[in-house]
Design a protein around this motif. Structure first.
Motif, PDB file in Angstrom:
ATOM      1  N   SER A  97      16.385 -68.781 -10.490  1.00  0.00           N
ATOM      2  CA  SER A  97      17.344 -69.322 -11.450  1.00  0.00           C
ATOM      3  C   SER A  97      16.748 -69.354 -12.857  1.00  0.00           C
ATOM      4  N   VAL A  98      15.472 -69.693 -12.952  1.00  0.00           N
ATOM      5  CA  VAL A  98      14.799 -69.707 -14.259  1.00  0.00           C
ATOM      6  C   VAL A  98      14.791 -68.308 -14.867  1.00  0.00           C
ATOM      7  N   PHE A  99      14.514 -67.307 -14.041  1.00  0.00           N
ATOM      8  CA  PHE A  99      14.471 -65.939 -14.559  1.00  0.00           C
ATOM      9  C   PHE A  99      15.869 -65.445 -14.941  1.00  0.00           C
ATOM     10  N   ARG A 100      16.879 -65.862 -14.188  1.00  0.00           N
ATOM     11  CA  ARG A 100      18.249 -65.484 -14.569  1.00  0.00           C
ATOM     12  C   ARG A 100      18.598 -66.064 -15.940  1.00  0.00           C
ATOM     13  N   SER A 101      18.287 -67.333 -16.121  1.00  0.00           N
ATOM     14  CA  SER A 101      18.569 -67.996 -17.389  1.00  0.00           C
ATOM     15  C   SER A 101      17.776 -67.366 -18.532  1.00  0.00           C
ATOM     16  N   SER A 102      16.499 -67.088 -18.284  1.00  0.00           N
ATOM     17  CA  SER A 102      15.658 -66.469 -19.315  1.00  0.00           C
ATOM     18  C   SER A 102      16.167 -65.086 -19.681  1.00  0.00           C
ATOM     19  N   PHE A 103      16.658 -64.353 -18.701  1.00  0.00           N
ATOM     20  CA  PHE A 103      17.152 -62.998 -18.969  1.00  0.00           C
ATOM     21  C   PHE A 103      18.409 -63.049 -19.832  1.00  0.00           C
ATOM     22  N   ARG A 104      19.249 -64.055 -19.610  1.00  0.00           N
ATOM     23  CA  ARG A 104      20.432 -64.208 -20.468  1.00  0.00           C
ATOM     24  C   ARG A 104      20.015 -64.466 -21.918  1.00  0.00           C
ATOM     25  N   GLU A 105      18.962 -65.258 -22.093  1.00  0.00           N
ATOM     26  CA  GLU A 105      18.454 -65.507 -23.442  1.00  0.00           C
ATOM     27  C   GLU A 105      17.901 -64.227 -24.064  1.00  0.00           C
ATOM     28  N   VAL A 106      17.246 -63.430 -23.242  1.00  0.00           N
ATOM     29  CA  VAL A 106      16.723 -62.142 -23.732  1.00  0.00           C
ATOM     30  C   VAL A 106      17.864 -61.245 -24.195  1.00  0.00           C
ATOM     31  N   GLU A 107      18.946 -61.196 -23.418  1.00  0.00           N
ATOM     32  CA  GLU A 107      20.088 -60.357 -23.779  1.00  0.00           C
ATOM     33  C   GLU A 107      20.713 -60.805 -25.097  1.00  0.00           C
ATOM     34  N   LYS A 108      20.790 -62.114 -25.307  1.00  0.00           N
ATOM     35  CA  LYS A 108      21.345 -62.620 -26.571  1.00  0.00           C
ATOM     36  C   LYS A 108      20.444 -62.251 -27.745  1.00  0.00           C
ATOM     37  N   ALA A 109      19.143 -62.486 -27.571  1.00  0.00           N
ATOM     38  CA  ALA A 109      18.195 -62.217 -28.660  1.00  0.00           C
ATOM     39  C   ALA A 109      18.094 -60.727 -28.979  1.00  0.00           C
ATOM     40  N   ALA A 110      18.286 -59.907 -27.959  1.00  0.00           N
ATOM     41  CA  ALA A 110      18.110 -58.455 -28.144  1.00  0.00           C
ATOM     42  C   ALA A 110      19.253 -57.817 -28.924  1.00  0.00           C
ATOM     43  N   GLN A 111      20.345 -58.545 -29.118  1.00  0.00           N
ATOM     44  CA  GLN A 111      21.474 -57.969 -29.850  1.00  0.00           C
ATOM     45  C   GLN A 111      21.089 -57.600 -31.284  1.00  0.00           C
ATOM     46  N   GLN A 112      20.060 -58.256 -31.823  1.00  0.00           N
ATOM     47  CA  GLN A 112      19.624 -57.953 -33.186  1.00  0.00           C
ATOM     48  C   GLN A 112      19.149 -56.501 -33.326  1.00  0.00           C
ATOM     49  N   TYR A 113      18.689 -55.927 -32.216  1.00  0.00           N
ATOM     50  CA  TYR A 113      18.150 -54.570 -32.290  1.00  0.00           C
ATOM     51  C   TYR A 113      19.245 -53.509 -32.408  1.00  0.00           C
ATOM     52  N   LEU A 114      20.486 -53.886 -32.125  1.00  0.00           N
ATOM     53  CA  LEU A 114      21.586 -52.918 -32.258  1.00  0.00           C
ATOM     54  C   LEU A 114      21.743 -52.460 -33.704  1.00  0.00           C
ATOM     55  N   ALA A 115      21.327 -53.313 -34.652  1.00  0.00           N
ATOM     56  CA  ALA A 115      21.417 -52.929 -36.065  1.00  0.00           C
ATOM     57  C   ALA A 115      20.515 -51.748 -36.385  1.00  0.00           C
TER      58      ALA A 115
END
Length: 312
Positions: free
Chosen positions: A145-163
């Motif tokens: 569950s911790v890794f699932r939650s952390s991965f969601r945070e990674v996906e949110k933070a990674a959106q900056q790289y789309l620029a």
């Protein structure tokens, strides 16, 4: 005789007690191993719950259609964590056991007789002890569950790289030769070496100039793209290569290695292409002017040559 029988009974009782002692020690060791394994799982859970634990690294890259690629993916990550937990149990399950020691087997067989086979094959195992403990599946689920939650945070933070994908897209499809195209229009070629004197200029290579076939570039588009490349260079100075997100760590250094040289290399490639095109035009014009200069230096000394000179 009575004393002999008594001593024999004592020895047999001690042998039987020793065999039971071996079996007891084996079971105690199993219980201890289960407890130690559970403690290790609890420590693992504490580690993944620490702030900025960064247990695993997630690498960020781009697909050709502009989507973010996570390596490993969430499914791969969860599978690897589950496999690691399972391996810890399998490792202990496969450890040598006192009860199965070859050196003690004859002694145990003498004590338990044919029932020893049942003891070996149907006796308690480490896996059975684990299965009876409800804490293991609970800890497993909390860790995942911790890794699932952390991965969601990674996906949110990674959106900056789309620029930064427009920079990556240049690497995929940009070609400086795409700026070059023919002028177009009605073809009206000029044979520069044309002459009305068939016996004149026999050894000269024909020079043909067709304005519609001349290669040109869109200066306005080139200017815009040069400004774009400069903006991209500035963007890369603000690129963030890594960040912590609970149990996971974003690593985009490899992507940065790919992106950083693209603006500079594009400018260099564009400069090289324009230089080659300019040199090509200079060579072509120089060839025409050189021929014209040589031909005009020859003063006509006959009427036919004068007419040919005027036509030229």
């Amino acid at each position: 005789q009575a004393e002999k029988n008594r001593r024999k009974e004592v020895v047999q009782a001690e042998i039987y007690s020793f065999a039971n002692f071996v079996r007891l020690i084996d079971y105690i060791l199993l219980e201890s191993l289960v407890r130690i394994c559970l403690e290790c799982w609890q420590v693992a859970e504490e580690n993944v719950n620490q702030d900025m634990a960064s247990i695993f690294t997630i690498e960020i890259s781009f697909s050709d259609d502009g989507n973010l690629i996570y390596t490993p993916t969430l499914d791969q990550l969860l599978e690897e964590v589950s496999k690691t937990l399972d391996n810890s149990i399998s490792l202990i399950q496969n450890l040598p056991r006192i009860l199965l020691s070859a050196k003690l087997r004859s002694q145990l067989r003498e004590t338990f007789g044919d029932s020893i086979t049942q003891l070996f094959e149907e006796g308690p195992t480490f896996q059975q002890f684990v299965d009876c403990n409800d804490n293991f599946p609970l800890i497993r689920e909390r860790i995942l569950s911790v890794f699932r939650s952390s991965f969601r945070e990674v996906e949110k933070a990674a959106q900056q790289y789309l620029a930064f994908f427009p920079i990556y897209k240049i690497k995929l499809s940009w070609n400086p030769n795409d700026y070059i195209h023919e002028r177009g229009g009605t073809s009206d070629p000029i044979l520069v070496t044309a002459t009305s004197l068939p016996n004149e200029h026999l050894h000269e290579d024909p020079i043909l100039f067709d304005p519609s076939k001349e290669r040109i570039v869109d200066i306005n588009q080139i200017t815009k793209d040069i400004e774009m490349f400069k903006r991209h260079e500035k963007m890369m100075t603000q690129y963030r290569s890594a960040s912590d997100h609970d149990a996971l760590f974003i690593d985009s250094r490899q992507l940065r290695t790919i992106l950083t040289p693209i603006p500079k290399n594009s400018l260099s490639a564009l400069e090289s292409t324009l230089f080659e095109l300019t040199m090509e035009k200079i060579e072509s014009i120089t060839k025409i002017l050189k021929y014209c200069s040589q031909r005009m230096k020859k003063e006509p000394n006959t009427l036919e040559r004068f007419i040919d000179f005027c036509d030229f």
